[in-house]
Design a protein around this motif. Structure first.
Motif, PDB file in Angstrom:
ATOM      1  N   LEU A 131       6.118  25.785  -6.086  1.00 50.56           N
ATOM      2  CA  LEU A 131       5.338  26.649  -5.216  1.00 50.56           C
ATOM      3  C   LEU A 131       4.871  25.850  -4.012  1.00 50.56           C
ATOM      4  O   LEU A 131       4.534  24.669  -4.136  1.00 50.56           O
ATOM      5  CB  LEU A 131       4.111  27.197  -5.951  1.00 50.56           C
ATOM      6  CG  LEU A 131       4.365  28.184  -7.078  1.00 50.56           C
ATOM      7  CD1 LEU A 131       3.061  28.473  -7.827  1.00 50.56           C
ATOM      8  CD2 LEU A 131       4.982  29.466  -6.551  1.00 50.56           C
ATOM      9  N   LEU A 158       7.674  33.328 -12.044  1.00 49.15           N
ATOM     10  CA  LEU A 158       6.319  33.619 -11.581  1.00 49.15           C
ATOM     11  C   LEU A 158       5.696  34.734 -12.411  1.00 49.15           C
ATOM     12  O   LEU A 158       4.541  34.627 -12.835  1.00 49.15           O
ATOM     13  CB  LEU A 158       6.331  33.991 -10.100  1.00 49.15           C
ATOM     14  CG  LEU A 158       4.976  34.339  -9.483  1.00 49.15           C
ATOM     15  CD1 LEU A 158       3.988  33.176  -9.619  1.00 49.15           C
ATOM     16  CD2 LEU A 158       5.153  34.729  -8.017  1.00 49.15           C
ATOM     17  N   LYS A 168       3.689  37.746  -4.195  1.00 49.59           N
ATOM     18  CA  LYS A 168       4.378  36.701  -3.447  1.00 49.59           C
ATOM     19  C   LYS A 168       4.781  37.096  -2.034  1.00 49.59           C
ATOM     20  O   LYS A 168       5.327  36.273  -1.312  1.00 49.59           O
ATOM     21  CB  LYS A 168       5.581  36.180  -4.236  1.00 49.59           C
ATOM     22  CG  LYS A 168       6.719  37.127  -4.422  1.00 49.59           C
ATOM     23  CD  LYS A 168       7.835  36.458  -5.206  1.00 49.59           C
ATOM     24  CE  LYS A 168       9.179  36.905  -4.698  1.00 49.59           C
ATOM     25  NZ  LYS A 168      10.281  36.156  -5.215  1.00 49.59           N
ATOM     26  N   ASN A 182       6.339  41.357  -5.821  1.00 49.24           N
ATOM     27  CA  ASN A 182       6.116  41.195  -4.380  1.00 49.24           C
ATOM     28  C   ASN A 182       4.664  41.408  -3.991  1.00 49.24           C
ATOM     29  O   ASN A 182       4.242  40.968  -2.919  1.00 49.24           O
ATOM     30  CB  ASN A 182       7.037  42.110  -3.579  1.00 49.24           C
ATOM     31  CG  ASN A 182       8.453  41.585  -3.575  1.00 49.24           C
ATOM     32  OD1 ASN A 182       8.678  40.382  -3.670  1.00 49.24           O
ATOM     33  ND2 ASN A 182       9.414  42.485  -3.496  1.00 49.24           N
ATOM     34  N   HIS A 212      -0.608  33.327  -0.868  1.00 52.02           N
ATOM     35  CA  HIS A 212       0.217  34.075  -1.810  1.00 52.02           C
ATOM     36  C   HIS A 212       1.138  33.080  -2.505  1.00 52.02           C
ATOM     37  O   HIS A 212       1.195  31.913  -2.141  1.00 52.02           O
ATOM     38  CB  HIS A 212       1.008  35.182  -1.103  1.00 52.02           C
ATOM     39  CG  HIS A 212       1.914  34.692  -0.020  1.00 52.02           C
ATOM     40  ND1 HIS A 212       1.468  34.363   1.243  1.00 52.02           N
ATOM     41  CD2 HIS A 212       3.240  34.477  -0.006  1.00 52.02           C
ATOM     42  CE1 HIS A 212       2.479  33.963   1.983  1.00 52.02           C
ATOM     43  NE2 HIS A 212       3.574  34.010   1.245  1.00 52.02           N
ATOM     44  N   PHE A 213       1.833  33.535  -3.519  1.00 53.79           N
ATOM     45  CA  PHE A 213       2.722  32.664  -4.283  1.00 53.79           C
ATOM     46  C   PHE A 213       4.069  32.602  -3.567  1.00 53.79           C
ATOM     47  O   PHE A 213       4.786  33.597  -3.504  1.00 53.79           O
ATOM     48  CB  PHE A 213       2.878  33.181  -5.719  1.00 53.79           C
ATOM     49  CG  PHE A 213       1.591  33.137  -6.491  1.00 53.79           C
ATOM     50  CD1 PHE A 213       1.182  31.964  -7.109  1.00 53.79           C
ATOM     51  CD2 PHE A 213       0.781  34.252  -6.586  1.00 53.79           C
ATOM     52  CE1 PHE A 213      -0.007  31.917  -7.816  1.00 53.79           C
ATOM     53  CE2 PHE A 213      -0.405  34.220  -7.288  1.00 53.79           C
ATOM     54  CZ  PHE A 213      -0.808  33.043  -7.903  1.00 53.79           C
ATOM     55  N   ARG A 214       4.354  31.443  -3.006  1.00 53.19           N
ATOM     56  CA  ARG A 214       5.574  31.259  -2.211  1.00 53.19           C
ATOM     57  C   ARG A 214       6.327  30.042  -2.745  1.00 53.19           C
ATOM     58  O   ARG A 214       5.780  28.949  -2.839  1.00 53.19           O
ATOM     59  CB  ARG A 214       5.201  31.059  -0.735  1.00 53.19           C
ATOM     60  CG  ARG A 214       6.359  30.853   0.188  1.00 53.19           C
ATOM     61  CD  ARG A 214       5.925  30.700   1.648  1.00 53.19           C
ATOM     62  NE  ARG A 214       4.960  29.626   1.840  1.00 53.19           N
ATOM     63  CZ  ARG A 214       3.709  29.792   2.269  1.00 53.19           C
ATOM     64  NH1 ARG A 214       3.242  30.980   2.549  1.00 53.19           N
ATOM     65  NH2 ARG A 214       2.911  28.755   2.417  1.00 53.19           N
ATOM     66  N   GLY A 245      -1.892  37.643  -2.585  1.00 56.01           N
ATOM     67  CA  GLY A 245      -1.461  37.425  -3.959  1.00 56.01           C
ATOM     68  C   GLY A 245      -2.360  36.528  -4.780  1.00 56.01           C
ATOM     69  O   GLY A 245      -2.598  36.801  -5.961  1.00 56.01           O
TER      70      GLY A 245
END
Length: 159
Positions: free
Chosen positions: A23, A71, A137, A134, A9-11, A143
């Motif tokens: 990221l 994002l 992410k 969400n 996922h996008f973190r 995600g």
């Protein structure tokens, strides 16, 4: 998809840190997608958003809300470009639906739950993604896979 893809996922790095704009990328195939989105995030933070900070400060003084906005903008820009500048498709996961396997198809409890949202205006797509950030992410959100599906549907299989 492998476990690595399913977990991706996008973190972002911690907010207000020196790398708050960055990221976090795990190992393997998801890195290519993350790098492409990262380029759009940096472009947004440096050149698009309104702030009184210098260029370097624009990257370092990023809070959690700004990370989400960056994002959302990056995802919307990429999907809009994939849709030829005329549309964007955003894929999200809905509640589980009972599906029976048939005809060589094996249900995986993920693909069956994808719901498509089509937008003919970039601002509407960006607003929708921002409202549902969400879904891209959060832990366990899948995600990166959702974004990959969104890219494929925006671009179309024919193109």
């Amino acid at each position: 998809f492998s476990c690595e893809w399913a977990a991706a996922h996008f973190r972002f790095r911690p907010p207000h840190s020196d790398l708050a704009y960055a990221l976090e990328a795990g190992k393997g195939g998801t890195r290519a997608i993350l790098v492409a989105v990262q380029a759009h995030i940096i472009t947004y933070l440096l050149f698009t958003r309104e702030t009184e900070c210098t260029h370097l400060e624009r990257l370092c003084r990023v809070g959690q809300w700004e990370q989400g906005q960056a994002l959302a903008t990056a995802l919307a820009e990429t999907l809009w470009a994939a849709g030829g500048g005329s549309r964007a498709i955003v894929c999200l996961i809905t509640t589980p639906v009972p599906v029976m396997s048939c005809g060589g198809y094996r249900a995986n409890s993920f693909t069956e739950r994808i719901h498509l949202f089509e937008f003919s205006e970039k601002a509407a797509a960006q607003g929708f993604i921002s409202d549902h950030i969400n879904c891209f992410k959060g832990d366990g959100s899948h995600g990166v896979i959702l974004f990959l599906y969104s890219l494929l549907f925006s671009r179309t299989l024919k193109r």
